[in-house]
Scaffold this motif. Structure first.
Motif, short mmCIF file in Angstrom:
data_model
loop_
_atom_site.label_atom_id
_atom_site.label_comp_id
_atom_site.label_asym_id
_atom_site.label_seq_id
_atom_site.Cartn_x
_atom_site.Cartn_y
_atom_site.Cartn_z
N ILE A 7 -18.20 -23.69 -26.50
CA ILE A 7 -16.75 -23.63 -26.60
C ILE A 7 -16.30 -22.30 -26.00
CG2 ILE A 7 -14.79 -23.49 -28.18
CD1 ILE A 7 -16.37 -25.23 -30.12
N MET A 8 -15.40 -22.39 -25.01
CA MET A 8 -14.87 -21.18 -24.37
C MET A 8 -13.67 -20.61 -25.12
SD MET A 8 -14.86 -22.05 -20.33
CE MET A 8 -14.39 -20.36 -19.93
N ALA A 9 -12.78 -21.52 -25.57
CA ALA A 9 -11.53 -21.08 -26.17
C ALA A 9 -10.97 -22.19 -27.03
CB ALA A 9 -10.52 -20.69 -25.09
N THR A 122 -17.49 -37.07 -26.72
CA THR A 122 -17.43 -37.68 -25.39
C THR A 122 -17.43 -36.62 -24.29
OG1 THR A 122 -16.20 -39.57 -26.28
CG2 THR A 122 -16.10 -39.23 -23.89
N ALA A 123 -16.58 -35.60 -24.46
CA ALA A 123 -16.50 -34.54 -23.46
C ALA A 123 -17.82 -33.79 -23.33
CB ALA A 123 -15.38 -33.57 -23.84
N LYS A 133 -18.02 -29.30 -15.02
CA LYS A 133 -18.26 -27.98 -15.59
C LYS A 133 -17.41 -27.69 -16.83
CE LYS A 133 -18.81 -23.11 -14.40
NZ LYS A 133 -18.76 -22.08 -13.34
N ARG A 134 -16.12 -28.06 -16.79
CA ARG A 134 -15.24 -27.69 -17.90
C ARG A 134 -14.36 -28.86 -18.33
NH1 ARG A 134 -14.42 -23.42 -14.24
NH2 ARG A 134 -15.63 -21.54 -14.79
N ALA A 135 -14.15 -28.95 -19.65
CA ALA A 135 -13.30 -30.01 -20.20
C ALA A 135 -12.33 -29.42 -21.22
CB ALA A 135 -14.14 -31.09 -20.85
N VAL A 165 -9.75 -27.49 -27.73
CA VAL A 165 -10.73 -26.52 -27.24
C VAL A 165 -11.00 -26.76 -25.76
CG1 VAL A 165 -11.89 -26.24 -29.48
CG2 VAL A 165 -12.71 -27.97 -27.86
N ILE A 166 -11.50 -25.74 -25.11
CA ILE A 166 -12.07 -25.87 -23.77
C ILE A 166 -13.57 -25.67 -23.91
CG2 ILE A 166 -12.23 -24.90 -21.45
CD1 ILE A 166 -9.29 -24.08 -21.72
N ILE A 167 -14.35 -26.63 -23.40
CA ILE A 167 -15.80 -26.48 -23.42
C ILE A 167 -16.32 -26.35 -21.99
CG2 ILE A 167 -16.04 -27.71 -25.59
CD1 ILE A 167 -17.06 -30.14 -24.03
N GLU A 168 -17.47 -25.71 -21.87
CA GLU A 168 -18.03 -25.40 -20.54
C GLU A 168 -19.54 -25.56 -20.56
OE1 GLU A 168 -17.27 -21.78 -17.49
OE2 GLU A 168 -18.19 -21.18 -19.38
N GLY A 169 -20.09 -25.94 -19.43
CA GLY A 169 -21.53 -26.00 -19.28
C GLY A 169 -22.11 -24.63 -19.00
#
Length: 332
Positions: A7-9, A122-123, A133-135, A165-169
């Protein structure tokens, strides 16, 4: 290549208009005493003049700012909602357009109060496989527009809001925050339903589409949650060699404070281990979990294992286990 997912933010939004129990007692037969005794709710927020996508946009902009990203850096937008702006286009597509996320693809998920858990799951799969890369994952509900204010058994519970939230690989396995999950559906279309559309019976000029208001059988929901959710949580934990006492925090669907107290008792955990906002926000359906998650992260309470648990119409329910100790909070 498989990626770690972090989780980025996070961000959340609740409308400015506050509705008290006393306000509701002016339009239906109820009281502040009855509502607090049965639900633990004192106030809720109603989105007057705002729709679901409007609240989503506020969450999206805040989350992007926290992450230090532009909207063009998003690959995917998922919105969990049962109160969309329209059946089509999706609320997610409206959000994409409004924030200018020109490189993303977007869609909605309908899993009622479990919506954020289903959408985040899902994301995570899209990001983990390395194709994207980002969702941005948002749960948002304008429950007020779907209420029958003559039905006090339902209308006193619900409020409006959004969180996400924003998630990232990531390449480093140590960055992975997603530990485990379990999603389930115990099919029953009668206990909770909203927005039903009747089939056409005849061809006539007077025909015009109409939908029904939100309905829930409160006693059936209460019994279902008591019978199923604690066992569901314990099963997920046992599959990962954990027990409830290993959890630092549980963020449950903000259904009813009395129901959360019951779950806590069955898991033999103190209520302090449950994050709640239902007292001030009411039941915000799918949005309650991400709103609580953002509040927890903003308090900079660096817990280790956090369990997100949602349950609602479908009957859909699910949990995601996160390692929040790996979250690098950027907000000052």
């Amino acid at each position: 290549m498989s990626k770690a997912v972090k989780i980025m933010a996070s961000a959340h939004y609740v409308p400015k208009h506050v509705v008290t129990n006393e306000d509701l007692s002016q339009v239906m037969e109820t009281s502040d005493k009855w509502i607090q005794a049965h639900t633990g709710i004192k106030t809720r927020h109603f989105a007057l003049g705002e729709n679901t996508s409007d609240m989503c946009v506020k969450v999206a902009k805040r989350a992007l700012k926290e992450a230090g990203l532009s909207s063009s850096e998003l690959d995917l937008i998922i919105v969990a909602t049962i109160t969309p702006d329209s059946l089509t286009p999706s609320t997610a597509a409206r959000v994409q357009q409004k924030i200018g996320a020109d490189k993303a693809f977007s869609f909605d998920i309908s899993a009622a109060c479990a919506g954020f858990v289903f959408a985040l799951s899902t994301a995570e799969k899209f990001i983990r496989n390395g194709s994207y890369k980002r969702a941005l994952v948002i749960a948002a509900e304008t429950n007020s527009k779907m209420m029958d204010f003559k039905d006090r058994t339902s209308a006193v519970f619900f409020g409006d809001g959004a969180g996400g939230v924003i998630i990232e690989g990531a390449d480093n396995p140590e960055d992975d925050m997603f530990v485990a999950e379990k999603l389930k559906t115990q099919a029953d279309a009668e206990v909770i339903h909203s927005g039903r559309i009747s089939p056409l019976r005849e061809i006539a000029a007077e025909n015009y589409p109409s939908i029904d208001a939100f309905y829930q059988d409160g006693h059936a929901v209460f019994d279902f949650v008591n019978a199923v959710i604690p066992e569901h949580i314990e099963t997920l934990l046992e599959e990962n060699s954990l027990i409830p006492q290993d959890l630092d925090l549980i963020i449950p669907h903000q259904a009813n404070l009395r129901l959360i107290e019951k779950i806590a008792a069955q898991l033999e955990l103190p209520l302090e281990k449950f994050a709640t906002n239902i007292e001030t926000n009411g039941n915000t359906s799918s949005a309650g979990i991400p709103i609580s998650l953002d509040e927890v992260l903003r308090q900079k309470r660096q817990q280790g294992l956090i369990l997100l648990t949602g349950f609602g119409a479908g009957l859909a329910y699910g949990s995601i286990l996160l390692d929040i100790s790996r979250f690098k909070y950027t907000c000052k």
